[in-house]
Scaffold this motif. Structure first.
Motif, PDB file in Angstrom:
ATOM      1  N   GLU A  23       1.146  12.785  38.533  1.00  0.00           N
ATOM      2  CA  GLU A  23       0.633  13.819  39.419  1.00  0.00           C
ATOM      3  C   GLU A  23      -0.621  14.413  38.787  1.00  0.00           C
ATOM      4  O   GLU A  23      -1.383  14.868  39.160  1.00  0.00           O
ATOM      5  N   THR A  57       2.643  25.155  31.164  1.00  0.00           N
ATOM      6  CA  THR A  57       3.287  25.970  32.124  1.00  0.00           C
ATOM      7  C   THR A  57       2.687  25.582  33.766  1.00  0.00           C
ATOM      8  O   THR A  57       3.570  25.556  34.721  1.00  0.00           O
ATOM      9  N   ALA A  58       1.461  25.700  33.778  1.00  0.00           N
ATOM     10  CA  ALA A  58       1.011  25.327  35.191  1.00  0.00           C
ATOM     11  C   ALA A  58       1.286  24.070  35.685  1.00  0.00           C
ATOM     12  O   ALA A  58       1.413  23.936  36.878  1.00  0.00           O
ATOM     13  N   THR A  59       1.373  22.970  34.737  1.00  0.00           N
ATOM     14  CA  THR A  59       1.773  21.543  35.517  1.00  0.00           C
ATOM     15  C   THR A  59       3.290  21.345  35.157  1.00  0.00           C
ATOM     16  O   THR A  59       3.594  20.200  35.249  1.00  0.00           O
ATOM     17  N   ARG A  60       3.958  22.242  34.807  1.00  0.00           N
ATOM     18  CA  ARG A  60       5.408  21.835  34.815  1.00  0.00           C
ATOM     19  C   ARG A  60       6.170  21.343  36.107  1.00  0.00           C
ATOM     20  O   ARG A  60       6.936  20.879  35.716  1.00  0.00           O
ATOM     21  N   LEU A  61       5.608  21.691  37.136  1.00  0.00           N
ATOM     22  CA  LEU A  61       6.087  20.974  38.450  1.00  0.00           C
ATOM     23  C   LEU A  61       5.507  19.916  38.612  1.00  0.00           C
ATOM     24  O   LEU A  61       5.757  19.390  39.794  1.00  0.00           O
ATOM     25  N   LEU A  62       4.615  19.373  38.104  1.00  0.00           N
ATOM     26  CA  LEU A  62       3.946  17.944  38.238  1.00  0.00           C
ATOM     27  C   LEU A  62       4.356  16.933  37.066  1.00  0.00           C
ATOM     28  O   LEU A  62       4.918  16.998  36.376  1.00  0.00           O
TER      29      LEU A  62
END
Lengths: 124, 124
Positions: free
Chosen positions: B108, B99-104
């Motif tokens: 990245e 969840t925390a890295t779903r935008l990376l």
DNA sequence: TATTGTTATACTCTATAACTATA
DNA sequence: TATAGTTATAGAGTATAACAATA
């Protein structure tokens, strides 16, 4: 966590805790703020804020003054000594930020903040 | 801090606190470890570890067994139920990391870890 | 009736000292 | 004499409930 420990240890030399630093910062940026406003801004229960405010007042860093128009509330202000202390604390924080990022280029610092902001967005 | 709050809140559904998760993890990876070793590995005072170990034992997740060659010490082991709980906790942690890295992007993520490692090196 | 500051209180986390049984 | 585990205890930080003064 390592950065936090680092900064906390440095501020201990002035016998200041993280919560106290945040309260001083908020009052410094918003003179006359009521306790209820600080409580909401920093997510500190107003019951627990009383002791913190007492401690900061006892050390001569802040003072409570009457608020016109609401005799229940009291406005909080930094004293000259409080401003001096906050200034020293800010210098410490800045110095530690330089230490923490000393192995990064300016571009890498920007990139780190950008990536962390995205992680924060993803968990918010 | 946002990530931490996120994970802690999820683990509360199993009534597990961050310290308990770390102790279960260390015992899971090092069966038979003595309390003193956990104390040093996780920087938890051995006096405070006693209550944590008691709690984990009471819930049937770990057990103390005699250590051959040193009758002062006791080795700590996960029970089958402890292994099952740790497995669920690891799934939670993995899910929250996704969840925390779903935008990376993958690149990245690598870059973020690399930059954070440098910041850690600088403050260590 | 609601809000502001306050007191009292409880629970968790963390820290130290001192005890016991072994080594 | 030192070490592993334990007990007792004290201090922060944080949570809730209830009260007085005021809105």
């Amino acid at each position: 966590m390592a950065i936090f420990q680092h900064i906390i240890r440095a501020m201990e030399t002035l016998d200041v805790r993280p919560g106290q630093f945040s309260v001083l910062t908020v009052i410094g940026a918003n003179p006359g703020l009521k306790q209820i406003a600080i409580s909401e801004a920093l997510d500190i229960r107003r019951a627990n804020l009383v002791g913190m405010i007492n401690g900061l007042e006892r050390r001569g860093w802040i003072e409570r003054r009457a608020v016109r128009g609401d005799r229940r509330a009291q406005g909080l202000y930094l004293t000259p000594r409080g401003r001096a202390t906050l200034s020293r604390l800010r210098s410490m924080a800045a110095r530690h930020e330089r230490t923490a990022t000393r192995l990064l280029t300016a571009a890498e610092k920007r990139q780190l903040l950008r990536l962390l902001a995205r992680v924060h967005d993803a968990t918010a």
